[in-house]
Design a protein around this motif. Sequence first.
Motif, PDB file in Angstrom:
ATOM      1  N   LEU A  38     -15.733 -15.598  -3.603  1.00  0.00           N
ATOM      2  CA  LEU A  38     -16.177 -16.353  -4.762  1.00  0.00           C
ATOM      3  C   LEU A  38     -17.276 -17.297  -4.306  1.00  0.00           C
ATOM      4  O   LEU A  38     -17.009 -18.293  -3.620  1.00  0.00           O
ATOM      5  N   LEU A  39     -18.521 -16.968  -4.679  1.00  0.00           N
ATOM      6  CA  LEU A  39     -19.692 -17.636  -4.133  1.00  0.00           C
ATOM      7  C   LEU A  39     -20.388 -18.552  -5.135  1.00  0.00           C
ATOM      8  O   LEU A  39     -21.356 -19.224  -4.767  1.00  0.00           O
ATOM      9  N   GLY A  40     -19.948 -18.553  -6.387  1.00  0.00           N
ATOM     10  CA  GLY A  40     -20.543 -19.415  -7.402  1.00  0.00           C
ATOM     11  C   GLY A  40     -19.462 -20.184  -8.137  1.00  0.00           C
ATOM     12  O   GLY A  40     -18.350 -19.685  -8.350  1.00  0.00           O
ATOM     13  N   GLU A  41     -19.751 -21.414  -8.527  1.00  0.00           N
ATOM     14  CA  GLU A  41     -18.744 -22.252  -9.168  1.00  0.00           C
ATOM     15  C   GLU A  41     -18.252 -21.638 -10.483  1.00  0.00           C
ATOM     16  O   GLU A  41     -18.983 -20.942 -11.179  1.00  0.00           O
ATOM     17  N   HIS A  42     -16.978 -21.902 -10.771  1.00  0.00           N
ATOM     18  CA  HIS A  42     -16.290 -21.442 -11.988  1.00  0.00           C
ATOM     19  C   HIS A  42     -16.146 -19.918 -12.050  1.00  0.00           C
ATOM     20  O   HIS A  42     -15.967 -19.349 -13.130  1.00  0.00           O
ATOM     21  N   ALA A  43     -16.221 -19.279 -10.916  1.00  0.00           N
ATOM     22  CA  ALA A  43     -15.922 -17.842 -10.864  1.00  0.00           C
ATOM     23  C   ALA A  43     -14.412 -17.639 -10.890  1.00  0.00           C
ATOM     24  O   ALA A  43     -13.639 -18.475 -10.411  1.00  0.00           O
ATOM     25  N   GLU A  44     -13.985 -16.510 -11.470  1.00  0.00           N
ATOM     26  CA  GLU A  44     -12.569 -16.152 -11.526  1.00  0.00           C
ATOM     27  C   GLU A  44     -12.369 -14.758 -10.959  1.00  0.00           C
ATOM     28  O   GLU A  44     -13.111 -13.833 -11.299  1.00  0.00           O
ATOM     29  N   ALA A  45     -11.355 -14.623 -10.115  1.00  0.00           N
ATOM     30  CA  ALA A  45     -10.995 -13.314  -9.558  1.00  0.00           C
ATOM     31  C   ALA A  45      -9.517 -13.080  -9.778  1.00  0.00           C
ATOM     32  O   ALA A  45      -8.679 -13.949  -9.469  1.00  0.00           O
ATOM     33  N   HIS A  46      -9.175 -11.906 -10.312  1.00  0.00           N
ATOM     34  CA  HIS A  46      -7.787 -11.543 -10.564  1.00  0.00           C
ATOM     35  C   HIS A  46      -7.524 -10.193  -9.891  1.00  0.00           C
ATOM     36  O   HIS A  46      -8.157  -9.189 -10.245  1.00  0.00           O
ATOM     37  N   ALA A  47      -6.630 -10.182  -8.932  1.00  0.00           N
ATOM     38  CA  ALA A  47      -6.335  -8.968  -8.169  1.00  0.00           C
ATOM     39  C   ALA A  47      -4.876  -8.584  -8.371  1.00  0.00           C
ATOM     40  O   ALA A  47      -3.972  -9.382  -8.096  1.00  0.00           O
ATOM     41  N   GLY A  48      -4.647  -7.368  -8.861  1.00  0.00           N
ATOM     42  CA  GLY A  48      -3.287  -6.905  -9.104  1.00  0.00           C
ATOM     43  C   GLY A  48      -3.023  -5.577  -8.435  1.00  0.00           C
ATOM     44  O   GLY A  48      -3.948  -4.797  -8.167  1.00  0.00           O
ATOM     45  N   GLY A  49      -1.764  -5.313  -8.172  1.00  0.00           N
ATOM     46  CA  GLY A  49      -1.380  -4.036  -7.588  1.00  0.00           C
ATOM     47  C   GLY A  49       0.058  -3.702  -7.905  1.00  0.00           C
ATOM     48  O   GLY A  49       0.926  -4.588  -7.959  1.00  0.00           O
ATOM     49  N   LEU A  50       0.312  -2.426  -8.145  1.00  0.00           N
ATOM     50  CA  LEU A  50       1.659  -1.936  -8.410  1.00  0.00           C
ATOM     51  C   LEU A  50       1.832  -0.583  -7.746  1.00  0.00           C
ATOM     52  O   LEU A  50       0.962   0.284  -7.870  1.00  0.00           O
ATOM     53  N   ALA A  51       2.927  -0.404  -7.032  1.00  0.00           N
ATOM     54  CA  ALA A  51       3.213   0.886  -6.404  1.00  0.00           C
ATOM     55  C   ALA A  51       4.672   1.257  -6.644  1.00  0.00           C
ATOM     56  O   ALA A  51       5.568   0.404  -6.528  1.00  0.00           O
ATOM     57  N   ILE A  52       4.890   2.515  -6.976  1.00  0.00           N
ATOM     58  CA  ILE A  52       6.238   3.073  -7.100  1.00  0.00           C
ATOM     59  C   ILE A  52       6.337   4.185  -6.068  1.00  0.00           C
ATOM     60  O   ILE A  52       5.642   5.199  -6.164  1.00  0.00           O
ATOM     61  N   CYS A  53       7.176   3.977  -5.061  1.00  0.00           N
ATOM     62  CA  CYS A  53       7.236   4.913  -3.937  1.00  0.00           C
ATOM     63  C   CYS A  53       8.666   5.340  -3.670  1.00  0.00           C
ATOM     64  O   CYS A  53       9.602   4.524  -3.741  1.00  0.00           O
ATOM     65  N   ASP A  54       8.832   6.607  -3.323  1.00  0.00           N
ATOM     66  CA  ASP A  54      10.141   7.124  -2.911  1.00  0.00           C
ATOM     67  C   ASP A  54       9.924   8.106  -1.761  1.00  0.00           C
ATOM     68  O   ASP A  54       8.857   8.152  -1.157  1.00  0.00           O
ATOM     69  N   LYS A  55      10.948   8.873  -1.437  1.00  0.00           N
ATOM     70  CA  LYS A  55      10.893   9.827  -0.321  1.00  0.00           C
ATOM     71  C   LYS A  55      10.402   9.105   0.937  1.00  0.00           C
ATOM     72  O   LYS A  55      11.005   8.121   1.346  1.00  0.00           O
ATOM     73  N   THR A  56       9.306   9.567   1.542  1.00  0.00           N
ATOM     74  CA  THR A  56       8.768   8.887   2.731  1.00  0.00           C
ATOM     75  C   THR A  56       7.386   8.305   2.446  1.00  0.00           C
ATOM     76  O   THR A  56       6.595   8.104   3.360  1.00  0.00           O
ATOM     77  N   GLN A  57       7.081   8.038   1.201  1.00  0.00           N
ATOM     78  CA  GLN A  57       5.770   7.521   0.824  1.00  0.00           C
ATOM     79  C   GLN A  57       5.559   6.118   1.396  1.00  0.00           C
ATOM     80  O   GLN A  57       6.500   5.366   1.624  1.00  0.00           O
ATOM     81  N   HIS A  58       4.272   5.786   1.587  1.00  0.00           N
ATOM     82  CA  HIS A  58       3.909   4.522   2.241  1.00  0.00           C
ATOM     83  C   HIS A  58       2.795   3.848   1.450  1.00  0.00           C
ATOM     84  O   HIS A  58       1.801   4.476   1.102  1.00  0.00           O
ATOM     85  N   ILE A  59       2.970   2.554   1.161  1.00  0.00           N
ATOM     86  CA  ILE A  59       1.943   1.778   0.480  1.00  0.00           C
ATOM     87  C   ILE A  59       1.709   0.478   1.240  1.00  0.00           C
ATOM     88  O   ILE A  59       2.654  -0.225   1.598  1.00  0.00           O
ATOM     89  N   ASP A  60       0.453   0.160   1.506  1.00  0.00           N
ATOM     90  CA  ASP A  60       0.087  -1.050   2.244  1.00  0.00           C
ATOM     91  C   ASP A  60      -1.061  -1.718   1.489  1.00  0.00           C
ATOM     92  O   ASP A  60      -2.162  -1.173   1.401  1.00  0.00           O
ATOM     93  N   ASN A  61      -0.800  -2.897   0.927  1.00  0.00           N
ATOM     94  CA  ASN A  61      -1.828  -3.668   0.234  1.00  0.00           C
ATOM     95  C   ASN A  61      -2.165  -4.911   1.035  1.00  0.00           C
ATOM     96  O   ASN A  61      -1.293  -5.740   1.320  1.00  0.00           O
ATOM     97  N   PHE A  62      -3.432  -5.036   1.391  1.00  0.00           N
ATOM     98  CA  PHE A  62      -3.940  -6.229   2.066  1.00  0.00           C
ATOM     99  C   PHE A  62      -4.965  -6.874   1.150  1.00  0.00           C
ATOM    100  O   PHE A  62      -5.898  -6.212   0.677  1.00  0.00           O
ATOM    101  N   ALA A  63      -4.804  -8.170   0.870  1.00  0.00           N
ATOM    102  CA  ALA A  63      -5.723  -8.860  -0.036  1.00  0.00           C
ATOM    103  C   ALA A  63      -6.186 -10.172   0.583  1.00  0.00           C
ATOM    104  O   ALA A  63      -5.355 -11.008   0.972  1.00  0.00           O
ATOM    105  N   PHE A  64      -7.500 -10.345   0.668  1.00  0.00           N
ATOM    106  CA  PHE A  64      -8.092 -11.567   1.213  1.00  0.00           C
ATOM    107  C   PHE A  64      -9.054 -12.138   0.184  1.00  0.00           C
ATOM    108  O   PHE A  64     -10.017 -11.476  -0.209  1.00  0.00           O
ATOM    109  N   LEU A  65      -8.784 -13.365  -0.271  1.00  0.00           N
ATOM    110  CA  LEU A  65      -9.643 -14.028  -1.242  1.00  0.00           C
ATOM    111  C   LEU A  65     -10.247 -15.279  -0.615  1.00  0.00           C
ATOM    112  O   LEU A  65      -9.514 -16.169  -0.170  1.00  0.00           O
TER     113      LEU A  65
END
Length: 446
Positions: free
Chosen positions: A275-302
């Motif tokens: 966020l490089l300018g004043e009054h900026a807004e950032a909204h980051a969302g994530g949803l995962a539904i995993c079963d069996k041997t599935q793998h989900i990795d969310n990395f978020a840097f603001l």
Amino acid sequence: MIEQQYIDLFKQYRGELDANSVEGMNRHRDAAFEIFAEIGFPSLKQEEYKHSNIKRCFDADLGLNLRNIPVAVNPYDAFKCDVPNLSTYTYFLINDRYYDKAEQTENLPSGVFVGSLQQFAKEYPIQFDAHYAQIANMSDNGIVAYNTLFAQDGFVVYVPKNVEVEKPLQLINILRGGVDLNVNRRILIIAEENAHVKLLVCDHAVDDVHFVVTQVVEISAGASAQVDFYELEENSEKVTRLNNVFSEQKENSNVVTSGITLHNGYTRNNYRFRLLGEHAEAHAGGLAICDKTQHIDNFAFLDHAVPNCTSNELFKNVLKDKATGVFCGKILVEKDAQKTQAYQTNRNLVSSDTAQMFSKPQLEIYADDVKCSHGLTTGQLDEDALFYMRARGIDKEEARLLLMVAFTRDVVDMVRIPVLQERLITLIDKRFRGELMRCGNCAVCK
């Protein structure tokens, strides 16, 4: 060393890569090569990747389309839209190559460009050079450097100053191949001052082979611009998806990103917002539904670099069987970023003893006049809520399903396309009921 085979491959086929791409993309390959040769792929020794073995994904006999040859497929036959009432401008990437529709009749607003990254570089060289490989920092990211080495085409959205694209754009990524394949794609979104655009990206694997996909997304939001970027992953269990999303925002801009994984194999999403300018807004969302041997990795840097900005992170996972989930979120508030408001939330449902969830929320604050928080919970469904519903005549399994759908709702609510929001609720319900076995959109699974 796993990286050596790709270093040798690049040296051998550099001429082919350059010949089948454009000069604007080619000029970044030398810098990418130096970085990749030095740092290679991420390893388990790195804190950000300690639960995701990225190197092993490339320790395989993978084909690459080094000559950028088109795949013989009609995407309209391979893809059946699962959001039937969603009126969009629709585009396709077949693996990592833009599918050029012969009947391009889109009535886009004047000055808007949507299509091939190669074509954009030819028609808008100034805008291309100002944004391509500028937002995506590859200096410490071996996947981004690797992608920059081998990417030859991709998809771009360019919306000039004061223009609004009212109808959403939809990009369909179709994975197609007769052999195990490495796919390297780029997506570039440029919204100039006071421009508005919404993009939905859908990922689908058509053929029953292994795919390793690297994807780099760069989002540039000018002053007062609004950008919505949604991803819907419905891949097969043989797909490894390494996704890197970079966003930079100027003053008063508003960016919403949401990545929803309904079916996958091995997924790593790397989100980095500045966020490089004043009054900026950032909204980051994530949803995962995993079963069996599935793998989900969310990395978020603001990164809050200036005062008076707002950010909100909301990531949720539902895991069962031997699935694994990872969330690592970091909010950085720099020294001069007073009046920052930054909120981070991670909620996880783990419904089996063999599923695993690893979470690490972080705040790094160097300003003293801020409102920042992070919250983390990992557990099972509320037994009191289950009892309440059963006492009113609802079957136990149905009660569980209703509670799990309700658990996902606030992530879905981040989506600012009402028809898509409604359809996502239906797809999530189908996923929990086992009716969305592999993916909902490709003809193979119908």
